[in-house]
Scaffold this active site. Sequence first.
Site, PDB file in Angstrom:
ATOM      1  N   ASN A   1      95.759  79.067  30.079  1.00 26.33           N
ATOM      2  CA  ASN A   1      96.426  78.662  31.393  1.00 26.33           C
ATOM      3  C   ASN A   1      95.691  77.351  31.835  1.00 26.33           C
ATOM      4  OD1 ASN A   1      97.559  78.295  33.969  1.00 26.33           O
ATOM      5  ND2 ASN A   1      96.719  80.172  34.328  1.00 26.33           N
ATOM      6  N   TRP A   2      96.131  76.220  31.605  1.00 27.35           N
ATOM      7  CA  TRP A   2      95.371  75.011  32.280  1.00 27.35           C
ATOM      8  C   TRP A   2      95.371  75.037  33.668  1.00 27.35           C
ATOM      9  CZ3 TRP A   2      96.826  70.610  28.201  1.00 27.35           C
ATOM     10  CH2 TRP A   2      96.476  70.851  27.262  1.00 27.35           C
ATOM     11  N   LYS A   3      96.260  75.485  34.355  1.00 27.69           N
ATOM     12  CA  LYS A   3      96.338  75.706  35.980  1.00 27.69           C
ATOM     13  C   LYS A   3      96.415  73.901  36.181  1.00 27.69           C
ATOM     14  CE  LYS A   3      93.885  79.511  36.102  1.00 27.69           C
ATOM     15  NZ  LYS A   3      92.939  80.471  37.011  1.00 27.69           N
TER      16      LYS A   3
ATOM     17  N   HIS B   1     101.367  85.062  38.623  1.00 31.82           N
ATOM     18  CA  HIS B   1     100.252  84.811  38.565  1.00 31.82           C
ATOM     19  C   HIS B   1      99.417  84.946  39.885  1.00 31.82           C
ATOM     20  CE1 HIS B   1      96.263  82.831  38.136  1.00 31.82           C
ATOM     21  NE2 HIS B   1      96.292  82.916  36.988  1.00 31.82           N
TER      22      HIS B   1
ATOM     23  N   GLU C   1      97.196  83.741  41.660  1.00 34.16           N
ATOM     24  CA  GLU C   1      96.800  82.262  42.454  1.00 34.16           C
ATOM     25  C   GLU C   1      98.357  82.229  43.267  1.00 34.16           C
ATOM     26  OE1 GLU C   1      95.176  79.883  39.585  1.00 34.16           O
ATOM     27  OE2 GLU C   1      93.495  81.138  39.539  1.00 34.16           O
TER      28      GLU C   1
ATOM     29  N   GLU D   1      95.585  90.816  34.862  1.00 37.30           N
ATOM     30  CA  GLU D   1      94.335  89.840  35.371  1.00 37.30           C
ATOM     31  C   GLU D   1      93.816  90.480  36.691  1.00 37.30           C
ATOM     32  OE1 GLU D   1      94.861  85.739  33.556  1.00 37.30           O
ATOM     33  OE2 GLU D   1      96.090  86.022  35.373  1.00 37.30           O
TER      34      GLU D   1
ATOM     35  N   GLY E   1      88.113  83.481  37.209  1.00 32.42           N
ATOM     36  CA  GLY E   1      87.313  82.145  37.504  1.00 32.42           C
ATOM     37  C   GLY E   1      86.047  82.508  38.208  1.00 32.42           C
TER      38      GLY E   1
ATOM     39  N   SER F   1      88.121  85.738  33.428  1.00 32.32           N
ATOM     40  CA  SER F   1      86.834  85.189  32.518  1.00 32.32           C
ATOM     41  C   SER F   1      86.576  85.511  31.277  1.00 32.32           C
ATOM     42  CB  SER F   1      85.699  85.723  33.608  1.00 32.32           C
ATOM     43  OG  SER F   1      85.684  85.213  34.710  1.00 32.32           O
TER      44      SER F   1
ATOM     45  N   GLY G   1      91.791  81.053  31.196  1.00 33.51           N
ATOM     46  CA  GLY G   1      91.785  80.036  32.337  1.00 33.51           C
ATOM     47  C   GLY G   1      90.614  78.848  31.917  1.00 33.51           C
ATOM     48  N   GLY G   2      89.796  79.052  32.674  1.00 37.77           N
ATOM     49  CA  GLY G   2      88.710  77.958  32.390  1.00 37.77           C
ATOM     50  C   GLY G   2      88.327  77.782  31.048  1.00 37.77           C
TER      51      GLY G   2
HETATM   52  P1  PGA Z   1      89.832  82.615  34.227  1.00 37.28           P
HETATM   53  O1  PGA Z   1      91.303  82.605  34.530  1.00 37.28           O
HETATM   54  O2  PGA Z   1      89.898  82.809  32.664  1.00 37.28           O
HETATM   55  O3  PGA Z   1      89.337  80.976  34.459  1.00 37.28           O
HETATM   56  O4  PGA Z   1      89.137  83.510  34.902  1.00 37.28           O
HETATM   57  C1  PGA Z   1      92.335  83.189  33.861  1.00 37.28           C
HETATM   58  C2  PGA Z   1      93.803  82.961  34.790  1.00 37.28           C
HETATM   59  O5  PGA Z   1      93.717  82.857  35.868  1.00 37.28           O
HETATM   60  O6  PGA Z   1      94.704  83.258  33.913  1.00 37.28           O
END
Ligand code: PGA
Length: 251
Positions: free
Chosen positions: A10-12, A96, A98, A168, A174, A214, A235-236
Amino acid sequence: MSRKKIAAGNWKMNTQINEGIALAKYIADAERDKGVITILAVPFTHIYAIQKKIKSSSKVLLAAQNCHHKTSGAFTGEISPVMLAGMKVPYVILGHSERREYNYEDNALLALKLRAALNSGLKVIFCCGESLNIRKAGNHLHHVQLQLQESLFQIEVREMKHITIAYEPIWAIGTGETASPAQAQEMHEAIRAMLKQKYGKGVAEKTSILYGGSVKGNNAKSIFSQQDVDGGLVGGASLSGEEFVSIINSF
Ligand code: PGA
């Protein structure tokens, strides 16, 4: 019963177009475990260019990170699921944390988005997960159950083959703090039990449940080795080609 193993990045809201193309190409060309489905949830603006640049034989599938709950109309700035399906984008991420937090998406709206996405022929990666306060209070299982009941569980049993669930925990996203393998397994097992109760054993056994929060190259193996963990939503760490490929190869 073997379930699909999935590594989804997930590149966001990250990468400029050239960086995004280079990253997708790196992953597409890399030596990857053929038993693992690789999905990249890239920014809307990158979809077309990345589709053109990666070979379909690379078996990298694209996802959108969101879509609207209507198929067309006067919704300035929105992207419809029909538009995504028209571009042959196979997946969309919905729910998600966010988007729940910053865009005020609640369970009722997510039920509408699920309906629209499925009606448009998209597969959905449906996210759920609790905040730190909820976990500290010991209400995490109940919270996730409510998230599923009020949105995902509105769909028909025959549609469940188009669903992947991503658990999640918000406190792990993150933050560098990962749920322990045991914490992940506890929730995944509970979600599978909820699926069984709602849709029966077959659906429960076939639905892939990903862990997100993470996930890194150095912890993916211990999380993915849990019985009810079928992969990760990353994500990251998905912004580094090398690290994401090592995650893909961690099953
Ligand atoms: P992260 O994000 O791996 O940076 O914790 C995961 C996500 O939000 O899908």
